[in-house]
Design an enzyme around this catalytic site. Structure first.
Site, PDB file in Angstrom:
ATOM      1  CG  ASP A  34     -44.285  73.103  73.456  1.00 50.61           C
ATOM      2  OD1 ASP A  34     -43.236  73.733  73.661  1.00 50.61           O
ATOM      3  OD2 ASP A  34     -44.803  72.309  74.273  1.00 50.61           O
ATOM      4  CG  HIS A  94     -44.691  73.806  77.309  1.00 46.19           C
ATOM      5  ND1 HIS A  94     -44.046  72.669  76.910  1.00 46.19           N
ATOM      6  CD2 HIS A  94     -44.345  74.001  78.611  1.00 46.19           C
ATOM      7  CE1 HIS A  94     -43.352  72.176  77.933  1.00 46.19           C
ATOM      8  NE2 HIS A  94     -43.518  72.965  78.971  1.00 46.19           N
TER       9      HIS A  94
HETATM   10  C1  XLS Z   1     -38.797  70.218  82.711  1.00 43.05           C
HETATM   11  C2  XLS Z   1     -40.171  69.780  82.871  1.00 43.05           C
HETATM   12  C3  XLS Z   1     -41.124  70.275  81.800  1.00 43.05           C
HETATM   13  C4  XLS Z   1     -42.549  70.118  82.254  1.00 43.05           C
HETATM   14  C5  XLS Z   1     -43.540  70.924  81.461  1.00 43.05           C
HETATM   15  O1  XLS Z   1     -37.871  69.716  83.334  1.00 43.05           O
HETATM   16  O2  XLS Z   1     -40.180  68.396  82.970  1.00 43.05           O
HETATM   17  O3  XLS Z   1     -40.891  69.587  80.614  1.00 43.05           O
HETATM   18  O4  XLS Z   1     -42.952  68.803  82.221  1.00 43.05           O
HETATM   19  O5  XLS Z   1     -43.290  72.273  81.531  1.00 43.05           O
END
Ligand code: XLS
Ligand code: NI
Ligand code: NI
Length: 438
Positions: A103, A100
């Site tokens: 991140d 993200h």
């Molecule tokens: C959360 C999601 C998240 C997505 C990316 O439950 O799995 O991690 O994969 O935003």
């Protein structure tokens, strides 16, 4: 290359090895159905879990030891994380990663300041990708952590929240493109509601569609060729998320004329939260031509939340690999470990242990799935089960060329159906046989 992890590199040592820092089943170059394991599995690590997850829970603080991280939100610290992450990817033989925007680089006071730092981190990511041969499987924007998204991002009742989300996605698409990302994921964690009492559901779904159309348009504008994915999840943090499962997503995409632009990124623990098996979700997406990528994890069946455990259940990975092999394998997608170590697996080397366990489970699942396909008994059984449809009448019905009146008269002479047993237990036994002997 940094040196934060006291190991030189993880090698394949075979099923009899007792070395915890070795692969027992994942032999990257070994051919399965004519293709190397690495090409089937296309493993990716999640930046958020590896580098940004402190391993806290609702009742306790973070436990993760991260000697490269001084806890600050400085650019230097962000850049050190990148070094540690790439060291990990390379040593653990993981070819792809996902992130993200937030991140990799923190939010600053203005969009311009935020993007300036983000660009510096992206530049370093690009250099390390070149040096190590690692690739970006997909990028995404975090549209759920910040307070402004408490009521949704694209589906917020506040236009200003929508705007901030739009700005984030524009930039996240551009950096994903700059890094040669093979895809881009939309996970609408806040795109749903807490209660219908305060929610205009019709408007919110239309806002979400408008948002996705904006992204599709911008993708064309910048010439980004990666695949767009929607990641379904039924709830958590919302009470109900609009893209709740594969069928709901497909319906949403069709309704708003978006289907040609998106595939699904399916996550095991989201499937089970939705009350489905992962295989059900994968089958549904695959048959719609919309199975794109997989967030690989697993949950605890009796625990009603997204525990994001590492996928170590070979019966599960076998089912996933059966669907992937039936599809002919990934194109842009891969197996992204959207999984976190347990809170008491806090040692830096647990990053390796957890990923090794997941990679081995998938390698083994691949072997078992390929063995089941070569064996052929299950496929033959399913084919034979529908053989009565392989008739002139069956074909006529399926071609919508029959009438009810015609079937009414046919039914009077056609023999009563002779049901054949479904043999579920026999088939389950065949799967177990492959699990034990493949
Ligand atoms: C959360 C999601 C998240 C997505 C990316 O439950 O799995 O991690 O994969 O935003
Ligand atoms: Ni996910
Ligand atoms: Ni999840």
């Amino acid at each position: 290359m940094s040196d934060f992890f006291p190991v030189s590199g993880i090698a394949y040592e075979g099923p009899k090895s007792d070395n915890p820092l070795a692969f027992k089943f994942y032999d990257a170059d070994a051919l399965v159905e004519g293709k190397p394991m690495s090409g089937h599995l296309r493993f990716a690590a999640a930046y958020w879990h590896c580098m940004r997850n402190p391993l806290s829970d609702p009742f306790g603080e973070g436990t993760a030891l991260m000697p490269w991280d001084d806890g600050s939100d400085t650019l230097d610290n962000a850049l050190r994380r990148v070094e540690a992450f790439f060291e990990f990817l390379e040593k653990c033989r993981i070819p792809f990663y996902c992130f993200h925007d937030r991140d990799i680089s923190p939010e600053r006071g203005t969009i311009a300041e935020t993007e300036k730092d983000l660009d510096k981190v992206v530049e370093r990511l690009g250099i390390l990708q070149g040096e190590t041969g690692r690739k970006l499987l997909w990028g995404t924007a975090n549209l759920f952590t910040h307070r402004r998204y408490a009521q949704g991002a694209a589906t917020s009742p506040e236009l200003g929240a929508f705007l901030q989300a739009a700005a984030q996605v524009k930039k996240a698409l551009e950096v994903t493109h700059a890094l040669g990302g093979e895809g881009y994921t939309f996970w609408g964690g806040r795109e749903g509601y807490a209660t219908l009492l305060n929610t205009d559901q019709k408007r919110e779904r239309e806002q979400l569609a408008a948002f996705l159309h904006l992204a599709v348009d911008h993708k064309k504008t910048i010439g980004f060729k990666g695949q767009f994915y929607i990641e379904p999840k039924p709830q958590e943090p919302t009470t109900h998320q609009y893209d709740s499962d594969a069928e709901a997503c497909l319906n949403f995409l069709r309704e708003f004329h978006l289907l040609e632009h998106f595939k699904l990124n399916l996550e095991t623990n989201h499937a089970t939260l939705a009350g489905h098996t992962m295989r059900h979700e994968m089958r549904t997406a695959r048959e719609a031509g919309a199975l794109g990528s997989v967030d690989a994890n697993q949950g605890t069946a009796h625990c009603g939340w997204d525990t994001d455990e590492f996928p170590t259940d070979v019966a599960l990975t076998t089912q996933i690999m059966l669907e992937l092999l039936a599809m002919g394998g990934f194109t842009t997608g891969g197996l992204n470990f959207d999984a976190k170590r347990r809170r008491d697996s806090f040692d830096p080397m647990d990053l390796f242990h957890s990923h090794i366990a997941g990679m081995d489970a998938f390698a083994r699942g691949l072997q078992v799935a390929a063995a089941l396909r070569a064996d052929g008994r299950i496929a033959r059984f399913v084919e034979a089960r529908y053989s009565s449809w392989e008739s002139d009448l069956g074909r006529k019905i399926m071609a919508s060329a029959a009438t009810l009146s015609e079937l009414h008269s046919e039914a009077q002479t056609h023999p009563m159906p002779e049901l054949k047993p479904g043999r579920q237990e026999v088939l389950e036994g065949i799967v177990n046989q492959a699990l034990a002997t493949a």
